[in-house]
Every structure is written in structure tokens, then in C-alpha cells.
Design a protein around this motif. Structure first.
Motif, mmCIF file in Angstrom:
data_model
loop_
_atom_site.group_PDB
_atom_site.id
_atom_site.type_symbol
_atom_site.label_atom_id
_atom_site.label_comp_id
_atom_site.label_asym_id
_atom_site.label_seq_id
_atom_site.Cartn_x
_atom_site.Cartn_y
_atom_site.Cartn_z
ATOM 1 N N SER A 248 0.844 -1.184 0.000
ATOM 2 C CA SER A 248 0.000 0.000 0.000
ATOM 3 C C SER A 248 0.881 1.237 0.000
ATOM 4 O O SER A 248 1.891 1.291 0.715
ATOM 5 C CB SER A 248 -0.909 0.009 1.240
ATOM 6 N N ARG A 249 0.501 2.233 -0.791
ATOM 7 C CA ARG A 249 1.270 3.464 -0.833
ATOM 8 C C ARG A 249 1.263 4.170 0.517
ATOM 9 O O ARG A 249 2.152 4.955 0.818
ATOM 10 C CB ARG A 249 0.687 4.393 -1.896
ATOM 11 N N ALA A 250 0.278 3.878 1.326
ATOM 12 C CA ALA A 250 0.194 4.510 2.644
ATOM 13 C C ALA A 250 1.325 4.054 3.562
ATOM 14 O O ALA A 250 1.628 4.719 4.560
ATOM 15 C CB ALA A 250 -1.154 4.203 3.283
ATOM 16 N N ALA A 251 1.958 2.932 3.207
ATOM 17 C CA ALA A 251 3.013 2.390 4.062
ATOM 18 C C ALA A 251 4.392 2.936 3.719
ATOM 19 O O ALA A 251 5.374 2.542 4.339
ATOM 20 C CB ALA A 251 3.008 0.869 3.954
ATOM 21 N N ALA A 254 6.262 4.575 6.628
ATOM 22 C CA ALA A 254 6.554 3.601 7.683
ATOM 23 C C ALA A 254 7.747 2.730 7.296
ATOM 24 O O ALA A 254 8.654 2.492 8.101
ATOM 25 C CB ALA A 254 5.328 2.737 7.947
ATOM 26 N N VAL A 255 7.779 2.268 6.055
ATOM 27 C CA VAL A 255 8.903 1.456 5.592
ATOM 28 C C VAL A 255 10.169 2.303 5.511
ATOM 29 O O VAL A 255 11.262 1.841 5.852
ATOM 30 C CB VAL A 255 8.579 0.827 4.217
ATOM 31 N N GLN A 256 10.029 3.539 5.092
ATOM 32 C CA GLN A 256 11.185 4.427 5.014
ATOM 33 C C GLN A 256 11.801 4.644 6.399
ATOM 34 O O GLN A 256 13.030 4.644 6.553
ATOM 35 C CB GLN A 256 10.773 5.753 4.392
ATOM 36 N N ARG A 257 10.952 4.826 7.403
ATOM 37 C CA ARG A 257 11.458 4.987 8.774
ATOM 38 C C ARG A 257 12.113 3.698 9.265
ATOM 39 O O ARG A 257 13.133 3.739 9.958
ATOM 40 C CB ARG A 257 10.319 5.404 9.702
ATOM 41 N N TRP A 258 11.524 2.554 8.909
ATOM 42 C CA TRP A 258 12.094 1.268 9.318
ATOM 43 C C TRP A 258 13.491 1.096 8.726
ATOM 44 O O TRP A 258 14.412 0.637 9.413
ATOM 45 C CB TRP A 258 11.173 0.130 8.867
ATOM 46 N N VAL A 259 13.652 1.452 7.475
ATOM 47 C CA VAL A 259 14.958 1.339 6.822
ATOM 48 C C VAL A 259 15.961 2.283 7.479
ATOM 49 O O VAL A 259 17.110 1.914 7.744
ATOM 50 C CB VAL A 259 14.836 1.643 5.313
ATOM 51 N N ALA A 260 15.532 3.513 7.761
ATOM 52 C CA ALA A 260 16.436 4.488 8.380
ATOM 53 C C ALA A 260 16.885 4.031 9.766
ATOM 54 O O ALA A 260 18.006 4.340 10.198
ATOM 55 C CB ALA A 260 15.750 5.848 8.469
ATOM 56 N N GLY A 261 16.025 3.297 10.469
ATOM 57 C CA GLY A 261 16.365 2.824 11.807
ATOM 58 C C GLY A 261 16.921 1.418 11.849
ATOM 59 O O GLY A 261 17.078 0.848 12.939
#
Length: 419
Positions: A248-251, A254-261
Motif C-alpha cells: 500500500s502506498r500509505a506504508a 513507515a517502511v522508510q522509517r524502518w529502513v532508516a532505523g
């Protein structure tokens, strides 16, 4: 008006050799303006259409523009790679639908080699979500299969079934993996993107050709034949980047933050559209400078038009006085000079537009094959029509100055010129 137009045309024809240089300079400025505008538009379209349908691009932490350049446009090199475990963890994220890892670094006669999975050919899209299509053959299946982009096959004259060898690194003089040749099994249809200039192989194949290499050179005394590479673990240890599609484009954030962390290694995830905008802000400075330079050429050309008409005005004072004597009013003289300037400008703009179309037809294939820039021959865009209109209007306005000067000349002054 028809009479004035005929007189203006004949007057310009009588001075055709003098005005020819002015027409040429206006044509040249038109060619430059239209050429820069078309290249600017097509370059922006080419950049924008290079990748679509990919929600995120994940790679080692670096600048977003740099990650986009080497992962999509094959420009530059990665400062670091991302581990294979990171790719697997990314694939396991609940918001991720698919991951296509890519590995870069090798080349073939100057064309970049991209190692990936067979899923690349179904997941990667360009333009308006257009999928990749095979012109000949099929995607790679065997270990040493290769799929070529359209430009690679065309420029090197390759066909399905031919053997090729890859070079280690991107330089023309880089050592070759001559002991492990690849077979061309497919040629992609033209896309107008960097895909056309890319050789595609499998990730396991990339690992296989480097089994007996270390630190960029072959290991001394060790040589693993192509038929024995299957005895080794060919799972990739790391990749250059990964193309990611989300459920979903809405995620996306959230995925970007997960990758950054992500704690295993420093990674970053970029949105291709946002990175493209950032890239275009850098490229846009150069295109604006070119457009301004072309505009200055146009101004100089129109100044030459004014100079030529003004310089010849003294020679035409008796001619203008005769027109006044036979009943032409001062406004007719003004209109005559304005029409003459407009005719010269219109002819220069027309010749420049024709020259731009011819140059586009002749240079288009070369730009496509050399720089991967696809220039299409099409009707002028709104911006191009605007530029043409601006040139015509500027030429007409510039011709008002000598027209106003002729308007000020008196009848008596024209019939009895000072010596």
C-alpha cells in the motif's frame, strides 16, 4: 495592406544580400532556442520515465541523488553495498510486496552490467507503468545467460545465441572474465531509458564470475573453470541496491522509517519521484543557463536587424520621400518598415524551425545511441510555440525603431538630402 506588403517584400528583395545575414542570424537563434527547449523537455521526460511503479529504492546510506543516479541511471558508483541479510529482512517487512535486488560494477565494452533476479523483468516498469518486453528471446534462466538492452545489441551487432565476456569494473581496459563467457538469450525492446544500455545477468552469475577474484584482481594460482562453479555457494553476499514495491502506498513512510532505523547496517530508502525532483533542481541550473544564452543570441540577432535597417535608412530617404509624395502618409511609412522587419524575422524564424526539425532527425539516432537521450520528432509544444511567438513579436517590435525614424523624416528633407 496588400500594397504595403508587396512593397515591403520587394524592398527587402532588393536588399537581399544585406538582409540575408540578418535572416541567417535570426534562424540560428531560433535553432538554438528550439533545440535547447526540445532537449530540455525530452531530457526531463527521459529522466521522469526512467523508473515507475517502484515505491522505494533502498541502498547504503549516501545522498538521495547519488543513490538514484547509480541505481537507475547507472551513473557513478556506490560508496558501499548493502548486505544480503538486509535484503531478506526488507522482504520480510509486512508492508513490502516485492523486492528486486540489483548489483552493479562490471561492464561490457563500456556498457554497464546489472545483476538481478528474473523477477526484475516483470516488476521493473518505466514511463507510464509500462513493463519491459522482449524483442527477441527470453529472460535469463541458466547461470551464464545474459539479456541485452536494445542499444547494446544494436551497437555491438549481437544476436540471440552469441557468446560474450564481461569486464571487471567499468573501464574499457578493465580485465575480462574471459574464462566464463555468457550466452545472449534475450534482447529487450527499446524503452528510451538506461535499460537500453544495460547488460542483464543473474545475481548468482555475478557471484560465479568473481569466485576466483579478490580485491578487484584474479587470485594468483587459483582458477575455477565455469563448469565447476556450481560446486560453490553462489548466494550473493551483498548487492548495490534494491527496488521495492509496497502493498500500500500509505506504508511508504513507515517502511522508510524502518529502513532508516535498521540496526544491522546504515541504509536509506528514497522515493524515486522526490529524488528525481531534487536531481532536476541541480540539472535545471544548467538548462536555464543554456536557455538564457540562446535568448541572448536572439537579442543580438534582432539588434542586427535594427542595425541593418537603420544603416540602410539614409540610402532610402529619397525612396520614402517619393512614397510620401505620391500620397503615402507617415503612418504608411511606419507600417512599411515594420512589415519589412516582420517579414525578415518571420523568414528567419521559419528557416530556424526547419533547421531544428532537420537537426532533430539527423542527430536523434546519434544522441540515442551515445547518450541514451531519446528525442522524438513531434509537433511543437506549447513552450516552443511561445518561443516562436516571442521571436516574431520581438522582431516586429525591433523593426518599429527604424520605422519611427523613417516616420520622423520630412518630405522636404527626403527630396533635398543634405550633402
Amino acid at each position: 495592406m496588400k500594397t504595403l506588403l508587396a512593397i515591403a517584400a520587394r524592398s527587402a528583395w532588393n536588399r537581399r544580400f544585406t538582409l540575408a545575414l540578418t535572416v541567417f542570424s535570426i534562424a540560428l537563434s531560433t535553432l538554438l532556442l528550439l533545440g535547447v527547449e526540445r532537449i530540455r523537455t525530452e531530457l526531463r521526460d527521459n529522466f521522469s520515465s526512467a523508473v515507475s511503479g517502484t515505491d522505494l529504492i533502498v541502498g547504503a546510506r549516501t545522498g538521495s541523488t547519488q543513490l538514484l543516479l547509480y541505481s537507475v541511471f547507472r551513473i557513478g558508483a556506490a560508496t558501499n553495498n548493502m548486505g544480503w541479510k538486509s535484503v531478506q529482512d526488507l522482504q520480510a517487512h509486512r508492508g513490502v510486496a516485492w523486492v528486486v535486488p540489483i548489483s552493479l560494477g562490471d561492464s561490457h565494452h563500456g556498457f554497464p552490467v546489472l545483476a538481478t533476479t528474473p523477477e526484475y523483468f516483470s516488476r521493473f516498469h518505466y514511463g507510464d507503468r509500462q513493463p519491459l518486453a522482449m524483442r527477441e528471446g527470453k529472460p535469463f534462466e541458466q547461470l551464464f545467460d545474459a539479456v541485452l538492452g536494445a542499444d547494446v545489441a544494436e551497437q555491438l551487432g549481437y544476436r540471440v545465441g552469441q557468446k560474450i565476456t564481461l569486464s571487471h569494473g567499468s573501464g574499457e581496459l578493465s580485465p575480462e572474465h574471459a574464462d566464463k563467457p555468457f550466452t545472449v538469450v534475450g534482447i529487450l525492446a527499446r524503452t528510451g531509458t538506461p535499460v537500453d544500455r544495460t547488460v542483464h545477468i543473474g545475481l548468482e552469475a555475478m557471484q560465479a564470475i568473481h569466485l576466483d577474484w579478490v580485491a578487484g584482481v584474479p587470485m594468483p594460482g587459483i582458477k575455477i573453470p565455469a563448469e565447476q562453479v556450481r560446486k560453490f555457494d553462489l548466494s550473493p553476499k551483498n548487492v548495490t541496491a534494491a527496488l521495492v514495491g509496497l502493498k500500500s502506498r500509505a506504508a511508504v513512510f513507515a517502511v522508510q522509517r524502518w529502513v532508516a532505523g535498521y540496526t544491522e547496517e546504515p541504509l536509506m530508502a528514497i522515493l524515486p519521484g522526490v529524488a528525481l525532483d531534487e536531481l532536476w533542481q541541480v540539472v535545471g541550473v544548467g538548462e536555464k543557463a543554456l536557455l538564457v544564452l540562446s535568448g541572448l543570441v536572439g537579442i543580438v540577432s534582432l539588434a542586427g536587424l535594427v542595425s541593418v535597417v537603420l544603416a540602410g535608412l539614409n540610402e532610402r530617404r529619397r525612396e520614402l520621400a517619393v512614397l510620401r509624395a505620391v500620397g503615402a502618409g507617415a503612418r504608411h511609412v511606419l507600417a512599411l518598415l515594420a512589415l519589412e522587419g516582420a517579414l525578415v524575422t518571420a523568414l528567419g524564424v521559419l528557416l530556424g524551425a526547419i533547421a531544428a526539425a532537420v537537426a532533430l532527425a539527423l542527430l536523434g539516432p546519434w544522441l540515442q545511441s551515445t547518450y541514451g537521450l531519446a528525442l522524438t520528432i513531434s509537433a511543437p509544444t506549447l513552450n516552443e510555440w511561445t518561443l516562436l511567438g516571442a521571436l516574431l513579436a520581438a522582431g516586429w517590435l525591433a523593426s518599429l525603431l527604424p520605422g519611427w525614424r523613417a516616420y520622423r523624416l520630412s518630405l522636404a528633407d527626403g527630396l533635398s538630402p543634405r550633402i
